[in-house]
Design a protein around this motif. Structure first.
Motif, PDB file in Angstrom:
ATOM      1  N   LEU A   4       0.991  -1.344   0.020  1.00  0.00           N
ATOM      2  CA  LEU A   4       0.052  -0.122   0.075  1.00  0.00           C
ATOM      3  C   LEU A   4       0.788   1.218  -0.007  1.00  0.00           C
ATOM      4  CD1 LEU A   4      -3.041   0.557   0.050  1.00  0.00           C
ATOM      5  CD2 LEU A   4      -2.953   0.897   2.496  1.00  0.00           C
ATOM      6  N   GLU A   5       2.099   1.363   0.935  1.00  0.00           N
ATOM      7  CA  GLU A   5       2.561   2.266   0.718  1.00  0.00           C
ATOM      8  C   GLU A   5       3.419   2.446  -0.532  1.00  0.00           C
ATOM      9  OE1 GLU A   5       4.152   2.536   5.522  1.00  0.00           O
ATOM     10  OE2 GLU A   5       5.262   1.132   4.088  1.00  0.00           O
ATOM     11  N   THR A   6       3.881   1.461  -1.149  1.00  0.00           N
ATOM     12  CA  THR A   6       4.695   1.587  -2.361  1.00  0.00           C
ATOM     13  C   THR A   6       3.607   2.232  -3.381  1.00  0.00           C
ATOM     14  OG1 THR A   6       5.562  -0.533  -2.058  1.00  0.00           O
ATOM     15  CG2 THR A   6       5.570   0.211  -4.328  1.00  0.00           C
ATOM     16  N   LYS A   7       2.199   1.691  -3.325  1.00  0.00           N
ATOM     17  CA  LYS A   7       1.421   2.351  -4.225  1.00  0.00           C
ATOM     18  C   LYS A   7       1.024   3.805  -4.037  1.00  0.00           C
ATOM     19  CE  LYS A   7      -3.298   1.795  -5.890  1.00  0.00           C
ATOM     20  NZ  LYS A   7      -4.948   1.409  -5.456  1.00  0.00           N
ATOM     21  N   ASP A   8       0.868   4.101  -2.667  1.00  0.00           N
ATOM     22  CA  ASP A   8       0.715   5.458  -2.407  1.00  0.00           C
ATOM     23  C   ASP A   8       2.015   6.488  -2.793  1.00  0.00           C
ATOM     24  OD1 ASP A   8      -1.637   5.119  -1.254  1.00  0.00           O
ATOM     25  OD2 ASP A   8      -1.008   5.187   0.783  1.00  0.00           O
ATOM     26  N   GLU A   9       3.141   5.715  -2.861  1.00  0.00           N
ATOM     27  CA  GLU A   9       4.333   6.828  -3.157  1.00  0.00           C
ATOM     28  C   GLU A   9       4.563   6.972  -4.416  1.00  0.00           C
ATOM     29  OE1 GLU A   9       7.950   8.299  -3.857  1.00  0.00           O
ATOM     30  OE2 GLU A   9       7.847   5.980  -4.183  1.00  0.00           O
ATOM     31  N   VAL A 253       9.087   9.288 -13.215  1.00  0.00           N
ATOM     32  CA  VAL A 253       7.741   9.073 -13.814  1.00  0.00           C
ATOM     33  C   VAL A 253       7.854   7.775 -14.768  1.00  0.00           C
ATOM     34  CG1 VAL A 253       6.280  10.172 -15.412  1.00  0.00           C
ATOM     35  CG2 VAL A 253       7.381  11.583 -13.947  1.00  0.00           C
ATOM     36  N   VAL A 254       8.854   7.228 -15.073  1.00  0.00           N
ATOM     37  CA  VAL A 254       8.801   5.967 -15.833  1.00  0.00           C
ATOM     38  C   VAL A 254       8.514   4.865 -14.887  1.00  0.00           C
ATOM     39  CG1 VAL A 254       9.995   4.285 -17.123  1.00  0.00           C
ATOM     40  CG2 VAL A 254      10.490   6.703 -17.721  1.00  0.00           C
ATOM     41  N   GLU A 255       8.967   4.932 -13.732  1.00  0.00           N
ATOM     42  CA  GLU A 255       8.914   3.972 -12.684  1.00  0.00           C
ATOM     43  C   GLU A 255       7.271   4.111 -12.389  1.00  0.00           C
ATOM     44  OE1 GLU A 255      11.100   3.028  -8.526  1.00  0.00           O
ATOM     45  OE2 GLU A 255      11.707   4.701  -9.346  1.00  0.00           O
ATOM     46  N   GLU A 256       6.800   4.999 -12.152  1.00  0.00           N
ATOM     47  CA  GLU A 256       5.479   5.254 -11.886  1.00  0.00           C
ATOM     48  C   GLU A 256       4.544   4.460 -13.007  1.00  0.00           C
ATOM     49  OE1 GLU A 256       3.834   9.203 -11.342  1.00  0.00           O
ATOM     50  OE2 GLU A 256       1.936   8.506 -11.431  1.00  0.00           O
ATOM     51  N   ALA A 262       1.528  -2.284 -15.003  1.00  0.00           N
ATOM     52  CA  ALA A 262       1.827  -3.594 -14.278  1.00  0.00           C
ATOM     53  C   ALA A 262       0.589  -4.056 -13.574  1.00  0.00           C
ATOM     54  CB  ALA A 262       3.141  -3.905 -13.530  1.00  0.00           C
ATOM     55  N   ASN A 263       0.009  -3.137 -12.792  1.00  0.00           N
ATOM     56  CA  ASN A 263      -1.027  -3.374 -11.863  1.00  0.00           C
ATOM     57  C   ASN A 263      -2.384  -2.771 -12.286  1.00  0.00           C
ATOM     58  OD1 ASN A 263       0.246  -4.309  -9.205  1.00  0.00           O
ATOM     59  ND2 ASN A 263       1.668  -2.664  -9.918  1.00  0.00           N
ATOM     60  N   GLY A 264      -2.425  -2.390 -13.753  1.00  0.00           N
ATOM     61  CA  GLY A 264      -3.756  -2.043 -14.268  1.00  0.00           C
ATOM     62  C   GLY A 264      -4.333  -0.894 -13.512  1.00  0.00           C
ATOM     63  N   ILE A 265      -3.579   0.081 -13.107  1.00  0.00           N
ATOM     64  CA  ILE A 265      -4.109   1.232 -12.432  1.00  0.00           C
ATOM     65  C   ILE A 265      -3.989   2.285 -13.401  1.00  0.00           C
ATOM     66  CG2 ILE A 265      -3.598   3.151 -10.754  1.00  0.00           C
ATOM     67  CD1 ILE A 265      -1.981   0.938  -9.148  1.00  0.00           C
ATOM     68  N   GLY A 266      -5.289   2.873 -13.990  1.00  0.00           N
ATOM     69  CA  GLY A 266      -5.499   3.880 -15.066  1.00  0.00           C
ATOM     70  C   GLY A 266      -5.392   5.266 -14.305  1.00  0.00           C
ATOM     71  N   GLN A 267      -6.150   6.096 -15.112  1.00  0.00           N
ATOM     72  CA  GLN A 267      -6.743   7.616 -14.707  1.00  0.00           C
ATOM     73  C   GLN A 267      -7.420   7.585 -13.711  1.00  0.00           C
ATOM     74  OE1 GLN A 267      -7.101  10.257 -17.819  1.00  0.00           O
ATOM     75  NE2 GLN A 267      -5.910   9.105 -19.398  1.00  0.00           N
TER      76      GLN A 267
END
Ligand code: SF4
Length: 434
Positions: A4-9, A253-256, A262-267
């Protein structure tokens, strides 16, 4: 770090860090203005930041300053001031907002803007040439115009290995060497080739990363809005071109984006229609303008703006550090020519984009202020509709002048466009799903 922290960051990092860098950039300009330091005025299509950064010259992008007055809802004050001074309501709003800024002694909502010690421009837009003459008259500033040969006909570009390309590259290189001499005279510093290589290395990282970010946005759902998030990325691509901060930012930003893909997170909205944007955004009502599309589940996956306003970063061109000046000439030739092509020969690239990003529609937004970007858009749109059958919408307003922005009229047209897309989808896919 937990998941969760990785995602938030990671998610939203590009916007958070980009906005902070943008503020820092304006703080530097403010400080330069207040301490009477030198600054170079440049434009997004061929900023030559690579040379200017080597001389530690802070760069001022008057186009970006002007659009910021519109985003901050004060553009009309600046436009009025320039029109009262004698500039016509018809000319480019960016020029007038800048004239207003200069008449106010550099007073701007983001910072005090320093006066120019040097102006560098290309022929990518004819307005650049007349605009720079204003500063010449106001400040007696040295002005350096670089003539970049454009594409002579659709599909008529030449590339490395062709004698015409080599002649064009040499023509640009001679001009760049002259610019280096002018910078030496203006700053009183010697050109440092090792520092120049370092700057080019950072620019390479930015180009490589920006190209990757654009490619990643063909994910489904798309990862970032080419209209809103893209404008933040463009600010960093221009203001920090050739700097270590700019290079690290784009790597992050590439990393983001890789994480999001990879996690299917869109806009932030549920994507129903994937759109391309052609033209310059409607900055006087920027947030609302975007909502008129997102309210229907429309997301902008790419745009010609991310192309011509990125200073060539979109091409992923990397300089040869063993042959730096010649290689910069090659990169400038390719990137400025490419920016001009995005306005004059855009159909082939748009067709490619429509295909690789699997788009549902193209939004054409010609603007009163800018003939350079808007001329020919109606014909381009007709071609795309006739030849490729891609649904499109043509809405006219402005990127600066709220007097020609009619939100209600725009909303009607946009709503009708999405109703058309919806019914088209229902006919082709009876379950109505994309
Ligand atoms: S006319 Fe268009 S391209 Fe030229 S400076 Fe104005 S906004 Fe930019």
């Amino acid at each position: 770090m937990t998941t969760l922290e990785t995602k938030d960051e990671l998610v939203g990092r590009g916007n958070r860090e980009g906005a902070a860098m943008f503020r820092d950039w304006f703080s530097e300009l403010d400080n330069t203005a207040k301490t009477g330091g030198q600054a170079a005025y440049v434009f997004v299509m061929g900023s030559l930041n690579e040379i200017l950064k080597t001389f530690d010259l802070p760069v001022v992008f008057p186009e970006i300053n002007s659009l910021q007055t519109a985003v901050r809802h004060v553009a009309h004050e600046y436009l009025d001031e320039a029109e009262d001074y004698g500039y016509s309501p018809d000319i480019c709003g960016y020029v007038k907002a800048d004239v207003g800024t200069q008449l106010r002694g550099g007073e701007h909502p983001m910072a005090q803007i320093p006066k120019p010690s040097l102006t560098v421009l290309t022929n990518a837009c004819n307005t650049y040439i007349k605009w720079a003459e204003i500063w010449e008259r106001m400040y007696d500033t040295p002005t350096f115009t670089i003539d970049i040969p454009g594409t002579r006909q659709a599909g008529g570009q030449t590339w490395q290995g062709n004698s015409d390309f080599e002649a064009d590259r040499k023509y640009v290189e001679v001009q760049l060497r002259e610019l280096i001499t002018v910078c030496e005279e203006v700053t009183g510093k010697k050109f440092d080739i090792d520092k120049f290589r370092e700057v080019l290395g950072h620019a390479n990282t930015m180009s490589r990363s920006w190209k990757r970010i654009l490619e990643l946005n063909n994910s489904k759902p798309s990862l970032f809005s080419a209209l809103t998030d893209g404008t933040i990325f463009l600010g960093v691509a221009n203001g920090f071109r050739g700097t270590e901060e700019g290079a690290r930012y784009f790597e992050r930003v590439v990393e983001e984006m890789e994480y999001k893909a990879a996690n299917g997170i869109g806009q932030t909205i549920d994507e129903k229609y994937r759109l391309l944007f052609v033209g310059v955004p409607c900055y006087p009502i920027f947030r609302r303008f975007n909502e008129l599309f997102t309210d229907w589940g429309g997301t902008f996956v790419n745009s010609t703006y991310l192309w011509f306003a990125s200073g060539g970063t979109n091409r992923g061109f990397e300089y040869d550090l063993n042959n730096p000046v010649a290689s910069l000439a090659e990169g400038v030739l390719i990137s400025v020519r490419d920016a001009m092509d995005s306005m004059f020969h855009q159909n082939v690239a748009l067709a490619d984009m429509a295909n690789s990003y699997d788009v549902d529609g193209i939004i054409y937004h010609p603007i009163k202020s800018c003939r350079t970007v808007s001329t020919g858009l109606a014909d381009g749109r007709k071609h795309m509709t006739d030849e490729l059958g891609i649904p499109s919408l043509f809405i006219e307003s402005d990127m600066m002048d709220r007097r020609v922005v009619s939100e209600a009229q725009m909303k009607n047209r946009i709503d009708a466009f999405f109703e058309g897309l919806e019914s088209r989808r229902q006919h082709t896919q009876p379950d109505g799903k994309g």
